[in-house]
Design a protein around this motif. Structure first.
Motif, PDB file in Angstrom:
ATOM      1  N   LEU A  20      -3.738   8.886  11.668  1.00 18.40           N
ATOM      2  CA  LEU A  20      -3.219   7.542  10.958  1.00 18.40           C
ATOM      3  C   LEU A  20      -4.062   6.688  11.668  1.00 18.40           C
ATOM      4  O   LEU A  20      -4.730   5.661  10.597  1.00 18.40           O
ATOM      5  N   VAL A  21      -4.309   6.643  12.671  1.00 17.12           N
ATOM      6  CA  VAL A  21      -5.265   5.575  13.452  1.00 17.12           C
ATOM      7  C   VAL A  21      -6.594   5.729  12.948  1.00 17.12           C
ATOM      8  O   VAL A  21      -7.107   4.615  12.508  1.00 17.12           O
ATOM      9  N   LEU A  24      -6.564   4.279   9.676  1.00 17.21           N
ATOM     10  CA  LEU A  24      -6.513   2.722   9.415  1.00 17.21           C
ATOM     11  C   LEU A  24      -7.831   1.989   9.920  1.00 17.21           C
ATOM     12  O   LEU A  24      -8.071   0.951   9.559  1.00 17.21           O
ATOM     13  N   GLU A  25      -8.498   2.444  10.883  1.00 14.10           N
ATOM     14  CA  GLU A  25      -9.702   1.965  11.451  1.00 14.10           C
ATOM     15  C   GLU A  25     -10.543   1.842  10.300  1.00 14.10           C
ATOM     16  O   GLU A  25     -11.664   1.310  10.570  1.00 14.10           O
ATOM     17  N   ASP A  28      -9.763  -1.019   5.076  1.00 16.33           N
ATOM     18  CA  ASP A  28      -9.270  -2.230   5.222  1.00 16.33           C
ATOM     19  C   ASP A  28      -7.894  -2.284   4.845  1.00 16.33           C
ATOM     20  O   ASP A  28      -7.557  -1.740   3.608  1.00 16.33           O
ATOM     21  N   ILE A  29      -6.980  -2.913   5.407  1.00 19.51           N
ATOM     22  CA  ILE A  29      -5.420  -2.999   5.195  1.00 19.51           C
ATOM     23  C   ILE A  29      -5.123  -3.660   3.739  1.00 19.51           C
ATOM     24  O   ILE A  29      -4.396  -2.936   3.066  1.00 19.51           O
ATOM     25  N   SER A  35       0.593  -2.811   5.311  1.00 18.74           N
ATOM     26  CA  SER A  35       0.465  -3.161   6.712  1.00 18.74           C
ATOM     27  C   SER A  35       0.323  -2.041   7.872  1.00 18.74           C
ATOM     28  O   SER A  35       0.987  -0.939   7.395  1.00 18.74           O
ATOM     29  N   LYS A  36      -0.193  -2.198   8.869  1.00 15.50           N
ATOM     30  CA  LYS A  36      -0.533  -1.215   9.921  1.00 15.50           C
ATOM     31  C   LYS A  36       1.106  -0.620  10.299  1.00 15.50           C
ATOM     32  O   LYS A  36       1.311   0.553  10.396  1.00 15.50           O
ATOM     33  N   SER A  37       1.768  -1.648  10.474  1.00 11.83           N
ATOM     34  CA  SER A  37       3.316  -1.593  11.145  1.00 11.83           C
ATOM     35  C   SER A  37       4.075  -0.697  10.096  1.00 11.83           C
ATOM     36  O   SER A  37       4.716   0.424  10.466  1.00 11.83           O
ATOM     37  N   LYS A  38       3.825  -0.804   8.666  1.00 11.56           N
ATOM     38  CA  LYS A  38       4.637  -0.172   7.587  1.00 11.56           C
ATOM     39  C   LYS A  38       4.274   1.063   7.547  1.00 11.56           C
ATOM     40  O   LYS A  38       5.047   2.132   7.357  1.00 11.56           O
ATOM     41  N   LEU A  39       2.820   1.423   7.555  1.00  8.67           N
ATOM     42  CA  LEU A  39       2.570   2.798   7.496  1.00  8.67           C
ATOM     43  C   LEU A  39       2.852   3.492   9.003  1.00  8.67           C
ATOM     44  O   LEU A  39       2.998   4.608   8.863  1.00  8.67           O
ATOM     45  N   GLU A  40       2.800   2.928  10.082  1.00  8.64           N
ATOM     46  CA  GLU A  40       3.228   3.709  11.277  1.00  8.64           C
ATOM     47  C   GLU A  40       4.577   3.981  11.330  1.00  8.64           C
ATOM     48  O   GLU A  40       4.937   4.949  11.791  1.00  8.64           O
TER      49      GLU A  40
END
Length: 76
Positions: A20-21, A24-25, A28-29, A35-40
């Protein structure tokens, strides 16, 4: 091996990532629409992440041996 599949709905485009990292890298979110938080925090083991922009799915790759074992079990 687990992979994350990112499917852009319009225009149709599919990408695969080993984490997933990495997903995300590479994206673009604001394009993904989450958001990154939501996906994590999302539980990919139970269901895919879906919104109007993308579908993100966590899948297990299958080798030839995996398919053959499954087919042998189905024949029994």
């Amino acid at each position: 091996m687990k992979v994350f599949i990112l499917i852009f709905q319009k225009p149709l485009k599919i990408k695969a990532y080993s984490s997933l990292v990495a997903l995300l890298e590479d994206n673009d979110i604001s394009v993904i629409g989450a958001s990154k938080s939501k996906l994590e925090k999302h539980n990919f083991n139970q269901f895919d992440y879906v919104n109007s922009h993308v579908i993100i799915s966590k899948k297990e790759t299958q080798s030839t041996g995996d398919i053959r074992r499954k087919n042998n079990l189905n024949q029994l």
